[in-house]
Structure formats: structure tokens, C-alpha cells
Design a protein around this motif. Structure first.
Motif, PDB file in Angstrom:
ATOM      1  N   GLU A 350       0.698  -1.092   0.040  1.00  0.00           N
ATOM      2  CA  GLU A 350       0.264  -0.097  -0.062  1.00  0.00           C
ATOM      3  C   GLU A 350       0.769   1.313  -0.003  1.00  0.00           C
ATOM      4  OE1 GLU A 350      -3.679  -0.487   2.867  1.00  0.00           O
ATOM      5  OE2 GLU A 350      -2.331  -2.348   3.244  1.00  0.00           O
ATOM      6  N   ARG A 351       1.898   1.179   0.541  1.00  0.00           N
ATOM      7  CA  ARG A 351       2.919   2.378   0.783  1.00  0.00           C
ATOM      8  C   ARG A 351       4.391   1.860   1.015  1.00  0.00           C
ATOM      9  NH1 ARG A 351      -0.057   5.923   5.074  1.00  0.00           N
ATOM     10  NH2 ARG A 351      -1.536   5.956   3.485  1.00  0.00           N
ATOM     11  N   ALA A 352       5.369   2.909   0.406  1.00  0.00           N
ATOM     12  CA  ALA A 352       6.724   2.673   0.577  1.00  0.00           C
ATOM     13  C   ALA A 352       7.084   3.957   1.126  1.00  0.00           C
ATOM     14  CB  ALA A 352       7.444   2.578  -0.657  1.00  0.00           C
ATOM     15  N   PHE A 353       7.934   3.819   2.302  1.00  0.00           N
ATOM     16  CA  PHE A 353       8.950   4.823   2.884  1.00  0.00           C
ATOM     17  C   PHE A 353      10.255   4.840   2.481  1.00  0.00           C
ATOM     18  CE2 PHE A 353       4.932   4.255   5.360  1.00  0.00           C
ATOM     19  CZ  PHE A 353       4.602   5.515   5.876  1.00  0.00           C
ATOM     20  N   GLN A 354      10.700   6.131   2.112  1.00  0.00           N
ATOM     21  CA  GLN A 354      12.213   5.986   1.946  1.00  0.00           C
ATOM     22  C   GLN A 354      12.688   7.149   2.937  1.00  0.00           C
ATOM     23  OE1 GLN A 354      14.504   4.936  -0.279  1.00  0.00           O
ATOM     24  NE2 GLN A 354      16.005   5.852   0.886  1.00  0.00           N
ATOM     25  N   ILE A 355      13.734   6.683   3.841  1.00  0.00           N
ATOM     26  CA  ILE A 355      14.426   7.417   4.849  1.00  0.00           C
ATOM     27  C   ILE A 355      15.863   7.936   4.374  1.00  0.00           C
ATOM     28  CG2 ILE A 355      15.620   7.282   6.969  1.00  0.00           C
ATOM     29  CD1 ILE A 355      13.668   5.329   8.164  1.00  0.00           C
ATOM     30  N   GLU A 356      15.845   9.280   4.062  1.00  0.00           N
ATOM     31  CA  GLU A 356      16.722  10.045   3.491  1.00  0.00           C
ATOM     32  C   GLU A 356      16.556   9.677   1.879  1.00  0.00           C
ATOM     33  OE1 GLU A 356      17.792  11.684   5.624  1.00  0.00           O
ATOM     34  OE2 GLU A 356      17.537  10.918   7.511  1.00  0.00           O
ATOM     35  N   ALA A 357      17.338  10.330   1.236  1.00  0.00           N
ATOM     36  CA  ALA A 357      17.273  10.190  -0.144  1.00  0.00           C
ATOM     37  C   ALA A 357      18.274   9.210  -0.777  1.00  0.00           C
ATOM     38  CB  ALA A 357      17.869  11.593  -0.908  1.00  0.00           C
ATOM     39  N   PRO A 358      17.821   8.490  -1.350  1.00  0.00           N
ATOM     40  CA  PRO A 358      18.804   7.381  -2.173  1.00  0.00           C
ATOM     41  C   PRO A 358      19.846   8.028  -3.044  1.00  0.00           C
ATOM     42  CG  PRO A 358      16.560   7.002  -3.054  1.00  0.00           C
ATOM     43  CD  PRO A 358      16.444   8.528  -2.246  1.00  0.00           C
TER      44      PRO A 358
END
Length: 744
Positions: A350-358
Motif C-alpha cells: 500500500e505504501r513505501a517509505f524512504q528514509i533519506e534520499a537514495p
């Protein structure tokens, strides 16, 4: 005849059974190339666009109509988990056919491999490392195994375009072609190709076929994208500020424990009752985040709803997480690294989170593409976290680099559809050593001329000179990596056997010395540098106390305890392209507040722009921080930044009086100098105008071991590889030219 009618009956039945009413344009275009030409094929389309079926429906039709006398289709993927996932998918497609599907990697039982060797037919799925193992250990069987090979399908092609692992893969394919006397067509699949023409050249090199790239109108993509910023403690950037018109304010955190890390509390609250992924950029961060989120569950007296997945976990742990994610009813969240970035089916997320920028646009797109299947829009929430800066902190520390980088990644794709191109014009001496030793291991004694004809003629080594290769062979003989025989032939030497007689030789990517971690009978995964007895380690999202260390077997025995500590799995370097830094600079120049920015992120960006403009950024690249302390903002990529560092320290430092040099790659350099700003620009321009050799940017006696097998190369080649293959001098010179325009 239309495409559907051209498919084999079992393919038609498969389509009917799933209720598909039409074929997608990509599938029709792929069928046309495979059925009506002898060309290679590059399929570049968004995630969940049907690339796998587009490639395999006509390939399997051909294999059904014209049975082969060997493995007929080789499928190469970068991850074992992706192979396992696609194995089930292909077996499902082939269920009503006579086409077997095999998989071959380190986790596959020996009995299954023996059955494939006994009667090699159909489709073989394999990683580059296992293909290397096959060419070495089953050298004499290669003609029997692959004598009628017709297709090579390379999944997630983009992951092979910028590394020696990709070079290894294409070297292996050329070696296999020669051994089995075949010329299979290549089919590349990827959702994130920025320069299709360059990727097509990379895919087709050495294949003997042209490469077709169908131009298919892509389906419109719907995204739900947000980006929020959090200080880890103290007042948030958006508190007390007017809410920008474009921003959407998320519900306030009211479920996480008091005094929780605001960014992780935000994730904790907005994953409840949903199936989500939380991506981090390192295994250490992945472990830390999972530990904290599990502690929040415990604090709130809730069931644990967090799992973990990264490359240092045992296969059982990873496969367990994958199985739970495929369960449609499981409302769990998995903390992950790039191991879940590629096309593994993880069910309806349902949702993806990204901690800091890739580090890359490609990585952002792959992670975004984990969601949004079955007609739903892809959904990603960026969470940017930083410490509150100290009151006396200087300018560069006050800039939220990860926030700017995240916006830059998104804008580059939205505005230009830009994705990192393949790396070209390389001097891959580390891989040259590896393929030389592999070829000798596989083929046994051969003359220097025979060895050169098998290795140096591989397309990936087209920039390597014969003189360089002679120098390498002389060094390998001198160091006993290779021995000369009485007949003047070459074989692997005793020192070389210590390198090659190890399963880790099959891989060309850098590995740390790892210890396997065991809790009673369960293997948890691996760590680097185990601590002393009685100390704690973090792995699998929990904390453990070390009971025993078996250094000979490299095993650590532990028991679980409560608490939170950092994990360490070895260094992870980020290769950031110059275009990303240039876009970050443009973001500082603009006044736009991007529609996906939430309240804190929008406020933090506005605050940063005001701060930057007050200092003369981004137009000004050299900023005085007080007295004779300066900060230089090059706005360039990782390897041009590294070249500029060395240029300043080795070419300009004596004239500049450069001291106290410190840098945060690839964002800024801080130093003191004895000259004025105008003199700085003048000296930089004069030194850059000189005709110097890239080797001049190495320190005296420096041998910069950069790739896995550099330690076995002659020092001159290591230095040359670093100077000409790693340092980006062309971009550095462009950067210097731009900086020096500010003089006067």
C-alpha cells in the motif's frame, strides 16, 4: 496473424485463464521483434508493465515449436530472491507445456542441479556468480549444456550498467558463446533506463546481433508522493510557519510513544493497519530503524508488526519475510535495503517509505515501483531526518543535503525523465585479473597468446591495451598468481589457487570478512568484526549478547536481549551523478515549493533558500566563513568531486597556502588558505590550464586499492585504473571552468 494467435496454445490458455482481454502494446512489440527478426531486444517500461510476459511468451512459443537439444534460454538476474520469485512465475506459465524451468544458485539443492545436468533443456535461471562457477567447474560440459542456446534474458538490466558485476556478466556471456559455439539473442528488461540507445549498445556488445528498442507509448503513471522533514529533537521547521498552499499536512502523530524520534514516529503511525516497505540506504540504518519501530510496538503494548530484509540476513530470514509480504491479509511493514528494490513480487503493497534520499534516480524509481500494482497509483513517502544544528554551526552544516538531494531525484525524472546512463570508457583492470584467472581455472594450461585471445578480445576490455595486459601477466607470474610450465604455457600458480579455490572468487563485488551469527540452532545472518564476548550486536531487528566466537569457522553464538545498539556491516559508498548535484543547485535558485512537500519540508526548504541567498549561494561557489576559512561548493558528482579534492591539494595547495582541509563528499570542501578569493580563482584557472597527466592526481607512492582484486595487480595498473577509470577529470575540468568564471 495477430500476436495472440501466434502464441503457443499453452500460452493462449494461460492468458484465457487469467481473464486478460487484450495484450499490452509492449507485448505486441516484443513478439514482433522475437518472431520476425534475429535481433536483440531491449524492453524498457515501468514496473508491472508486463515486461516478463512480453519477453517470455514469444520465447517459450519458439521453444515449444522448435525443441532445443540443450538449455535454450538463459535467464540472468542480480538477486537470488528475484530468481526464486520468477521461478514460480515461469513454472506457472510452463505448467501445461513440455518446457522445464530450472534455477541454479547457492541456495538450490544439489539434487535439483544434478537433474538439470542429466537432461539440460528449457529455461535456466542463474546469477552472474553461479554462471561464473559453471564456466569454471563444468567447463567441459558447457557445449552439452548450452550447445543449442537461443536466448539470454537479462532482468533488471539497469543494475548491470554501472559496475564491474555487469562487466563480468557480459564477459561470461561472450565466453559461453565461444565455448558452446552459439550466438544467442539477448533480451534486456528494465523499468529504469535513462538512455535506451546507450543501454542497447551495452546489451548488444559482443553478441553478433543488432539491438531493437521498441518505442511503445508508456501508460500514464499516477504517483502519490510526499516528502517530509524532521529534526530528531526540538521544534520542527514548520512549527509556527504559514502552511504553503501546495503542501498537504499529514495527521499529527498521536500513536507513537512520547519522546519518540519524530521521523520514525511518523512512519510508525502511518504504517499501522497497512502493508508497507521502509527503505534505508544502509544495513546499519535498516537494523536501527527496525529496532526502534519494534520498541514502539512494545511500548504501546501492540503486537510486533515489523520485519526486516537485507543482504546480511540468512536466507531463511529473508525468505520468511518475503513469504509474509506475499500474504494479502498480513498488515506488516518490512524495513529493507536494496535487496527489495528490484522486481521481487512482494504482493499488494500500500505504501513505501524512504528514509533519506537514495543515491540514484534509478534507485528512487525502483523503490517507488514496489507499490502501485493492479491499477493502484504508486505511493512513496520520503522521510528526511537531521539533528538540530548547533547555534554556532557554520553554513555548510546548516544545509539539509538529503532533502535537496531527494527533491533533485524526483525533479530530474519528472521534468526530464532522466536516469543514470551506463558507464563507458572504463579501464576495468580488477575484472581483467578476475577473468584471466577464471579463464585459466576453466581451460587449464594455455600459451600467453591463447590466454590473451580469450580474455583481451572480450568486448568489455576494448579500452585495455596489449601492453597493459603483458604488464599484468608479467606481474602475475612474478607473484605466483600464475606459473609458467616447461612448455612455456601458463597455469594458475600456488598463490593464485589460494584466491580462486574459494567460493567468494565467483563474485567481483567487494565483500567484507563476515562471521555467521547463530542463536541456538537458528542462523540469523552475518556481521563484520564481531565484538568481544559479553558485548552486544544488532541483527535481524533485535539485540543479542555474544556468548562465544569461533574465529576459525567464523561463527558467533548469541542470545537475545532487549535494548537498542548500532549495527555494522561494512562501508557502503554512494556514487552520485553530477546531474543530481547540478539539480540540487537549481533547486536552491528556484522559488517553487514543490507540490509533494509537506509542511516541515516546505518550511525547511524556504529557510535553506534564504540562508543560501544571504551567503551568495548558489551563484557563488566559494564562500568565506570568517577570517581565512572558506567553503567551496562544486555542485558535481562523487568522482569529479574526488578529482577536484586531489587537484586542489596536489596542484594548487602550495600556491594557495591550503590548510585544515576537510570535505563532505560530494557536497562541499572546507579549508583555510593564505590568499584572497581573487587569487584563488586565478591560481585555480592557471593550474587547470596546464597539461597535466591524470596520474599527477595521485599522492607519491599511493596505490589506491579501489576494486576487489586491485591488490593482485601491479601498482602501475592500480594507479592507472584509479586515475583514468575512477577520477572523472572531464567533469572536474568543466567544474573548475565554471568556478573560475566568478573571478573579477
Amino acid at each position: 496473424m495477430d500476436t495472440f494467435s501466434r502464441y503457443a496454445p499453452f500460452i493462449q490458455d494461460y492468458i484465457y485463464a487469467r481473464g486478460w482481454e487484450t495484450l499490452r502494446p509492449l507485448q505486441t512489440a516484443a513478439a514482433d521483434v522475437i518472431f520476425n527478426s534475429s535481433d536483440n531486444l531491449l524492453l524498457s517500461a515501468s514496473t508491472a508493465s508486463g515486461k516478463t510476459e512480453a519477453a517470455f511468451f514469444p520465447i517459450l512459443t519458439d521453444l515449444a515449436e522448435n525443441p532445443a537439444d540443450s538449455i535454450a534460454c538463459l535467464y540472468i538476474a542480480p538477486l537470488k530472491a528475484l530468481i526464486n520469485d520468477q521461478y514460480d512465475r515461469l513454472r506457472d506459465i510452463c505448467e501445461e507445456s513440455d518446457i522445464p524451468v530450472w534455477r541454479y544458485h547457492g541456495d538450490v539443492a544439489a539434487s535439483q542441479k544434478r537433474r538439470m545436468f542429466k537432461k539440460p533443456r528449457g529455461v535456466l535461471q542463474i546469477t552472474p556468480e553461479s554462471l561464473e562457477s559453471l564456466l569454471i567447474n563444468k567447463h567441459a560440459d558447457i557445449p552439452r549444456l548450452f550447445g543449442d542456446l537461443r536466448y539470454v534474458v537479462i532482468d533488471e538490466l539497469h543494475s548491470f550498467l554501472r559496475s564491474d558485476r555487469g562487466g563480468q556478466t557480459f564477459c561470461l556471456l561472450e565466453r559461453l558463446n565461444r565455448l558452446a559455439d552459439v550466438k544467442p539473442r539477448r533480451v534486456g528488461l528494465s523499468a529504469t533506463i535513462g538512455d535506451p540507445a546507450a543501454a542497447g549498445r551495452f546489451l548488444g556488445a559482443g553478441s553478433g546481433h543488432r539491438t531493437k528498442i521498441p518505442r511503445v507509448k508508456s501508460q500514464s503513471q499516477r504517483w502519490r508522493l510526499s516528502m517530509e522533514h524532521f529534526y530528531k529533537q526540538g521544534e520542527q521547521a514548520g512549527e509556527g510557519s504559514a502552511l504553503p498552499a501546495q503542501a498537504v499536512l499529514a495527521p499529527a502523530s498521536d500513536q507513537a510513544p512520547d519522546l519518540a524520534d519524530p521521523g520514525l514516529a511518523y512512519i510508525f503511525d502511518h504504517t499501522r493497519g497497512k502493508k508497507c516497505l521502509v527503505f534505508t540506504n544502509s544495513r546499519e540504518e535498516c537494523e536501527a530503524v527496525c529496532q526502534v519501530l519494534r520498541q514502539y510496538c512494545e511500548n504501546r503494548h501492540e503486537p510486533d508488526r515489523f520485519m526486516i530484509h537485507h543482504g546480511n540476513l540468512s536466507a531463511a530470514f529473508r525468505q520468511g519475510a518475503e513469504a509474509v509480504m506475499k500474504d494479502e491479509d498480513a498488515k506488516i511493514t518490512t524495513c529493507a535495503t536494496a535487496t527489495l528494490e528490484l522486481g521481487i513480487d512482494v504482493g499488494q503493497l500500500e505504501r513505501a517509505f524512504q528514509i533519506e534520499a537514495p543515491f540514484t534516480v534509478s534507485g528512487f524509481l525502483q523503490r517507488m515501483g514496489r507499490t502501485g500494482r493492479r491499477g493502484n497509483p504508486a505511493e512513496m513517502w520520503f522521510v528526511m531526518r537531521e539533528e538540530q544544528p548547533e547555534s554556532r554551526a557554520m553554513l555548510p552544516v546548516l544545509i539539509p543535503w538529503s532533502l535537496l538531494q531527494g527533491i533533485a531525484l524526483v525533479e530530474l525524472y519528472l521534468q526530464e525523465r532522466w536516469v543514470e546512463p551506463p558507464k563507458e570508457h572504463q579501464l576495468p583492470y580488477s575484472l581483467l585479473y578476475h577473468q584471466t584467472m577464471s579463464t585459466l581455472m576453466a581451460g587449464g594450461e594455455m600459451t600467453p597468446a591463447q590466454l590473451a585471445s580469450r580474455v583481451l578480445t572480450l568486448s568489455y576490455f576494448r579500452w585495455v591495451s596489449q601492453e597493459d595486459y603483458k604488464q599484468l601477466l608479467r606481474h602475475l607470474i612474478k607473484t605466483d598468481q600464475i606459473q609458467t610450465t616447461e612448455n612455456g604455457g601458463l597455469i594458475v600458480g600456488l598463490a593464485g589457487e589460494r584466491v580462486t579455490n574459494n567460493f567468494k572468487f565467483y563474485a567481483v563485488f567487494q565483500e567484507n570478512e563476515e562471521y555467521s551469527v547463530h542463536a541456538e540452532s537458528e542462523e540469523l545472518g552475518t556481521i563484520v568484526k564481531p565484538p568481544p564476548l559479553g558485548e552486544k550486536i544488532a541483527i535481524a531487528g533485535h539485540v543479542w549478547v555474544v556468548e562465544e566466537i569461533d574465529r576459525r569457522r567464523r561463527q558467533v553464538y548469541v542470545h537475545q536481549v532487549k535494548g537498542r545498539i548500532p549495527a555494522y556491516f561494512g562501508d557502503v559508498a554512494g556514487d552520485i551523478h553530477p546531474r543530481i548535484l547540478q539539480q540540487m543547485r537549481q533547486i536552491l535558485e528556484e522559488d517553487r515549493i514543490y507540490p509533494y512537500l509537506m509542511k516541515n519540508a516546505a518550511a525547511r526548504l524556504n529557510e535553506t533558500r534564504s540562508l543560501a541567498r544571504a551567503a551568495g549561494l548558489p551563484g557563488r561557489q566559494l564562500v568565506n566563513l570568517g577570517a581565512n576559512t572558506y567553503c567551496l561548493f562544486p555542485w558535481t558528482g562523487s568522482y569529479a568531486f574526488l578529482a577536484l579534492e586531489r587537484f586542489l591539494r596536489l596542484k594548487c595547495a602550495p600556491r594557495l597556502g591550503l590548510k585544515n582541509f576537510d570535505s563532505v563528499r560530494p557536497y562541499y570542501m572546507q579549508f583555510t588558505m593564505d590568499v584572497s578569493e581573487q587569487d584563488f580563482y586565478q591560481i585555480l584557472q592557471e593550474e587547470a590550464a596546464k597539461d597535466f597527466d591524470p596520474l599527477d592526481l595521485l599522492y607519491p607512492k599511493e596505490v589506491p586499492v579501489f576494486d576487489k582484486y586491485d591488490e593482485y595487480l601491479p601498482d602501475d595498473l592500480v594507479r592507472k585504473e584509479f586515475a583514468y577509470g575512477v577520477l572523472d577529470l572531464a567533469e572536474m575540468r568543466r567544474c573548475v571552468e565554471e568556478i573560475t568564471r566568478q573571478k573579477g
